[in-house]
Design a protein around this motif. Structure first.
Motif, PDB file in Angstrom:
ATOM      1  N   GLY A  30      61.445  68.084  10.803  1.00 57.23           N
ATOM      2  CA  GLY A  30      60.698  68.403  12.010  1.00 57.23           C
ATOM      3  C   GLY A  30      60.334  67.240  12.907  1.00 57.23           C
ATOM      4  N   PHE A  31      60.329  65.999  12.392  1.00 54.12           N
ATOM      5  CA  PHE A  31      59.760  64.914  13.203  1.00 54.12           C
ATOM      6  C   PHE A  31      60.429  64.793  14.557  1.00 54.12           C
ATOM      7  CE2 PHE A  31      59.102  60.808  15.008  1.00 54.12           C
ATOM      8  CZ  PHE A  31      57.772  60.555  14.761  1.00 54.12           C
ATOM      9  N   LYS A  32      61.757  64.883  14.598  1.00 48.53           N
ATOM     10  CA  LYS A  32      62.483  64.712  15.852  1.00 48.53           C
ATOM     11  C   LYS A  32      62.016  65.688  16.917  1.00 48.53           C
ATOM     12  CE  LYS A  32      66.295  65.687  13.619  1.00 48.53           C
ATOM     13  NZ  LYS A  32      65.686  66.305  12.402  1.00 48.53           N
ATOM     14  N   PHE A  33      61.459  66.837  16.471  1.00 53.03           N
ATOM     15  CA  PHE A  33      61.006  67.863  17.396  1.00 53.03           C
ATOM     16  C   PHE A  33      59.535  67.713  17.790  1.00 53.03           C
ATOM     17  CE2 PHE A  33      64.478  69.873  14.971  1.00 53.03           C
ATOM     18  CZ  PHE A  33      65.295  70.320  15.996  1.00 53.03           C
ATOM     19  N   SER A  34      58.839  66.732  17.238  1.00 51.29           N
ATOM     20  CA  SER A  34      57.382  66.686  17.453  1.00 51.29           C
ATOM     21  C   SER A  34      57.025  66.531  18.922  1.00 51.29           C
ATOM     22  CB  SER A  34      56.740  65.579  16.617  1.00 51.29           C
ATOM     23  OG  SER A  34      57.301  64.318  16.878  1.00 51.29           O
ATOM     24  N   SER A  35      57.854  65.854  19.703  1.00 53.08           N
ATOM     25  CA  SER A  35      57.543  65.721  21.132  1.00 53.08           C
ATOM     26  C   SER A  35      57.545  67.081  21.825  1.00 53.08           C
ATOM     27  CB  SER A  35      58.548  64.781  21.804  1.00 53.08           C
ATOM     28  OG  SER A  35      59.877  65.254  21.651  1.00 53.08           O
ATOM     29  N   VAL A  36      58.525  67.923  21.513  1.00 56.43           N
ATOM     30  CA  VAL A  36      58.593  69.222  22.165  1.00 56.43           C
ATOM     31  C   VAL A  36      57.617  70.218  21.525  1.00 56.43           C
ATOM     32  CG1 VAL A  36      60.496  70.187  20.781  1.00 56.43           C
ATOM     33  CG2 VAL A  36      60.173  70.939  23.132  1.00 56.43           C
ATOM     34  N   VAL A  37      57.319  70.077  20.245  1.00 54.25           N
ATOM     35  CA  VAL A  37      56.308  70.948  19.624  1.00 54.25           C
ATOM     36  C   VAL A  37      54.954  70.726  20.293  1.00 54.25           C
ATOM     37  CG1 VAL A  37      55.020  71.424  17.503  1.00 54.25           C
ATOM     38  CG2 VAL A  37      57.499  71.183  17.421  1.00 54.25           C
TER      39      VAL A  37
ATOM     40  N   PRO B  77      47.255  85.283  13.227  1.00 61.88           N
ATOM     41  CA  PRO B  77      47.403  86.733  13.405  1.00 61.88           C
ATOM     42  C   PRO B  77      46.122  87.448  13.807  1.00 61.88           C
ATOM     43  CG  PRO B  77      47.530  86.116  11.081  1.00 61.88           C
ATOM     44  CD  PRO B  77      47.599  84.848  11.866  1.00 61.88           C
ATOM     45  N   GLY B  78      44.975  86.895  13.463  1.00 60.32           N
ATOM     46  CA  GLY B  78      43.721  87.563  13.806  1.00 60.32           C
ATOM     47  C   GLY B  78      42.933  86.881  14.902  1.00 60.32           C
ATOM     48  N   HIS B  79      43.374  85.694  15.317  1.00 58.32           N
ATOM     49  CA  HIS B  79      42.591  84.904  16.279  1.00 58.32           C
ATOM     50  C   HIS B  79      43.547  84.181  17.221  1.00 58.32           C
ATOM     51  CE1 HIS B  79      39.131  85.690  13.685  1.00 58.32           C
ATOM     52  NE2 HIS B  79      39.904  85.320  12.679  1.00 58.32           N
ATOM     53  N   PRO B  80      43.850  84.769  18.369  1.00 57.39           N
ATOM     54  CA  PRO B  80      44.860  84.201  19.265  1.00 57.39           C
ATOM     55  C   PRO B  80      44.494  82.850  19.855  1.00 57.39           C
ATOM     56  CG  PRO B  80      43.752  86.072  20.286  1.00 57.39           C
ATOM     57  CD  PRO B  80      43.327  86.061  18.859  1.00 57.39           C
ATOM     58  N   ASN B  81      43.224  82.450  19.755  1.00 60.67           N
ATOM     59  CA  ASN B  81      42.852  81.126  20.249  1.00 60.67           C
ATOM     60  C   ASN B  81      42.969  80.053  19.157  1.00 60.67           C
ATOM     61  OD1 ASN B  81      40.706  82.228  18.836  1.00 60.67           O
ATOM     62  ND2 ASN B  81      39.126  81.320  20.154  1.00 60.67           N
ATOM     63  N   VAL B  82      43.576  80.401  18.032  1.00 59.00           N
ATOM     64  CA  VAL B  82      43.910  79.436  16.985  1.00 59.00           C
ATOM     65  C   VAL B  82      45.432  79.396  16.854  1.00 59.00           C
ATOM     66  CG1 VAL B  82      43.701  78.825  14.547  1.00 59.00           C
ATOM     67  CG2 VAL B  82      41.751  79.837  15.752  1.00 59.00           C
ATOM     68  N   LEU B  83      46.020  78.242  17.092  1.00 57.98           N
ATOM     69  CA  LEU B  83      47.463  78.066  16.996  1.00 57.98           C
ATOM     70  C   LEU B  83      47.813  77.346  15.695  1.00 57.98           C
ATOM     71  CD1 LEU B  83      48.360  76.955  20.641  1.00 57.98           C
ATOM     72  CD2 LEU B  83      48.030  79.258  19.719  1.00 57.98           C
ATOM     73  N   LEU B  84      48.923  77.750  15.102  1.00 54.37           N
ATOM     74  CA  LEU B  84      49.364  77.198  13.825  1.00 54.37           C
ATOM     75  C   LEU B  84      50.690  76.470  14.022  1.00 54.37           C
ATOM     76  CD1 LEU B  84      48.753  80.406  11.657  1.00 54.37           C
ATOM     77  CD2 LEU B  84      47.136  78.545  12.117  1.00 54.37           C
ATOM     78  N   ALA B  85      50.771  75.267  13.493  1.00 59.02           N
ATOM     79  CA  ALA B  85      52.006  74.484  13.559  1.00 59.02           C
ATOM     80  C   ALA B  85      52.184  73.804  12.209  1.00 59.02           C
ATOM     81  CB  ALA B  85      51.949  73.459  14.687  1.00 59.02           C
ATOM     82  N   GLY B  86      53.157  74.282  11.431  1.00 60.35           N
ATOM     83  CA  GLY B  86      53.322  73.716  10.095  1.00 60.35           C
ATOM     84  C   GLY B  86      54.671  74.071   9.499  1.00 60.35           C
ATOM     85  N   GLY B  87      54.868  73.638   8.263  1.00 60.59           N
ATOM     86  CA  GLY B  87      56.084  73.946   7.535  1.00 60.59           C
ATOM     87  C   GLY B  87      57.321  73.331   8.152  1.00 60.59           C
ATOM     88  N   PHE B  88      57.257  72.061   8.532  1.00 61.34           N
ATOM     89  CA  PHE B  88      58.377  71.452   9.251  1.00 61.34           C
ATOM     90  C   PHE B  88      59.483  70.957   8.320  1.00 61.34           C
ATOM     91  CE2 PHE B  88      54.987  71.634  12.341  1.00 61.34           C
ATOM     92  CZ  PHE B  88      55.661  72.161  13.431  1.00 61.34           C
ATOM     93  N   SER B  89      59.314  71.123   7.034  1.00 66.32           N
ATOM     94  CA  SER B  89      60.391  71.177   6.043  1.00 66.32           C
ATOM     95  C   SER B  89      61.324  69.968   6.026  1.00 66.32           C
ATOM     96  CB  SER B  89      61.215  72.471   6.238  1.00 66.32           C
ATOM     97  OG  SER B  89      60.385  73.604   6.108  1.00 66.32           O
ATOM     98  N   GLY B  90      60.781  68.801   6.349  1.00 62.36           N
ATOM     99  CA  GLY B  90      61.563  67.591   6.228  1.00 62.36           C
ATOM    100  C   GLY B  90      62.536  67.327   7.350  1.00 62.36           C
TER     101      GLY B  90
END
Length: 369
Positions: free
Chosen positions: A336-343, A321-334
């Motif tokens: 998420g793995f199948k989506f890791s290629s597209v993430v 929220p304060g630094h647009p050059n930092v991206l966050l990817a988390g909380g995949f809640s059990g």
């Protein structure tokens, strides 16, 4: 730069490096490893998905990218075993999934309990149950997937620091400094995909991610009816719990895990091994006895991993929220793995092109503010 090179981080590293962007990945261990959420041999890949049509679109794109990764790596990563989703129709409705999956052209079959047991006699179902079968779904070899991302990223010029723990992150104007226990590194953009370790980066990153200890077990089936060439991956559940599992691959046994429940875990705490609690095996065996009784033989192996839950169990993929050059990817809640290629593709798009490439507004971190 990427802080956390598990499934999501390694996928992003592969995408960035193959586009010619200078990429450094940092991980506290040596991926693929058994300390996070990607180990345990296999993960389901499904396309008819709860949560809305946007998940289905992501799953379909992820599938395309897994096939591309297979071609690029020369490794077999995806098996089309099909996935059989069993549900108590008196408690759950899949009508919304049927509707938007049909609209998006995803093949599936809706089956009664009798039809399921006719096709797969090894399944035991109450009459109130129904099923959704996805013939083009299946399983991913998760450790091999991470290894393939790593191999190709390094071949494309990425650098990887293993056994290196990120201690803090400090943005300053147009650059970001990442401090580790082995030194400081600076980049124009940083992806933070820290999994169960997001809390170690507070107060710079504060996300409502709860890390949970989870277990899976492999059981020896009584017959070959559960072999991967004749039995699908599966999910089932009722008011007492939700479970997912895999057919026996190469004689490894039927693998099963429980999606709900689990014990909280915090970075720095010891992760209790499989069998430390009576319910580790008991819950899994009880579920097999109820739905797949011929698979509830001797426990061949048990393993522990981590879920990283958000309060609504949807992902967080967003800019800081304060630094647009930092991206966050988390909380995949059990799930998420199948989506890791597209993430990985989404994150690389944002860094290279300044846009995600798909509408991922539902994964905004701001929904928790």
């Amino acid at each position: 730069m990427i802080a956390g090179a598990g499934a999501m981080g390694m996928s992003a590293g592969y995408e960035l490096s193959r586009r010619g962007l200078k990429t450094l990945l940092i991980d506290a261990f040596d991926p693929p490893h058994a300390h996070g959420s990607h180990h345990g041999d296999t993960r389901l890949i499904r396309h008819v998905y709860s949560g809305g049509a946007d998940y289905v679109k992501l799953a379909l794109r992820a599938d395309e990218l897994w096939r591309e990764l297979e071609d690029a790596s020369g490794e077999k990563l995806l098996e089309r075993t099909g996935v059989l989703n069993l549900f108590d129709s008196s408690a759950y409705s899949y009508e919304d999934r049927f509707q938007y999956s049909a609209e998006l052209g995803v093949p599936f079959e809706e089956l009664s309990a009798a039809q399921v047991q006719e096709r797969w006699p090894a399944v035991r179902l109450p009459d109130s149950y129904r099923a959704m079968y996805e013939p083009e779904a299946g399983l991913l070899y998760s450790d091999k997937c991470v290894a393939a991302f790593r191999k190709l990223a390094l071949q494309a010029g990425a650098k990887l620091l293993t056994d290196t723990f990120v201690t803090r992150i400090e943005p300053a104007s147009s650059i970001v400094a990442v401090h580790t226990d082995k030194g400081e590194y600076v980049a124009g953009s940083v992806i933070v995909s820290a999994g169960a370790w997001f809390r170690t980066l507070e107060p710079f990153v504060r996300l409502p991610i709860r890390a949970v200890r989870k277990v899976v077990g492999w059981f020896e089936p009584e017959t070959n009816a559960y072999d991967a060439d004749r039995f699908p991956g599966f999910t089932f559940g009722d008011g007492t719990g939700g479970y997912y599992g895999f057919p026996s691959v190469g004689g490894a046994g039927v693998k099963i895990g429980r999606h709900d429940g689990g014990r909280d875990w915090k970075p720095g705490e010891e992760l209790a091994p499989f069998g430390a609690y009576p319910e580790d095996e008991a819950d899994l065996r009880q579920a097999l006895n109820a739905f797949l009784p011929g698979a509830a033989g001797k426990l061949l192996r048990g393993s522990v991993c981590k879920y990283e839950h958000t309060p609504d169990e949807h992902f967080i993929i967003d800019k800081h929220p304060g630094h647009p050059n930092v991206l966050l990817a988390g909380g995949f809640s059990g799930h998420g793995f199948k989506f890791s290629s597209v993430v990985g593709e989404l994150l690389a798009n944002q860094i290279e092109l300044g846009r995600w490439g798909q509408d991922i507004g539902r994964f905004s971190a701001a929904r928790f503010s």
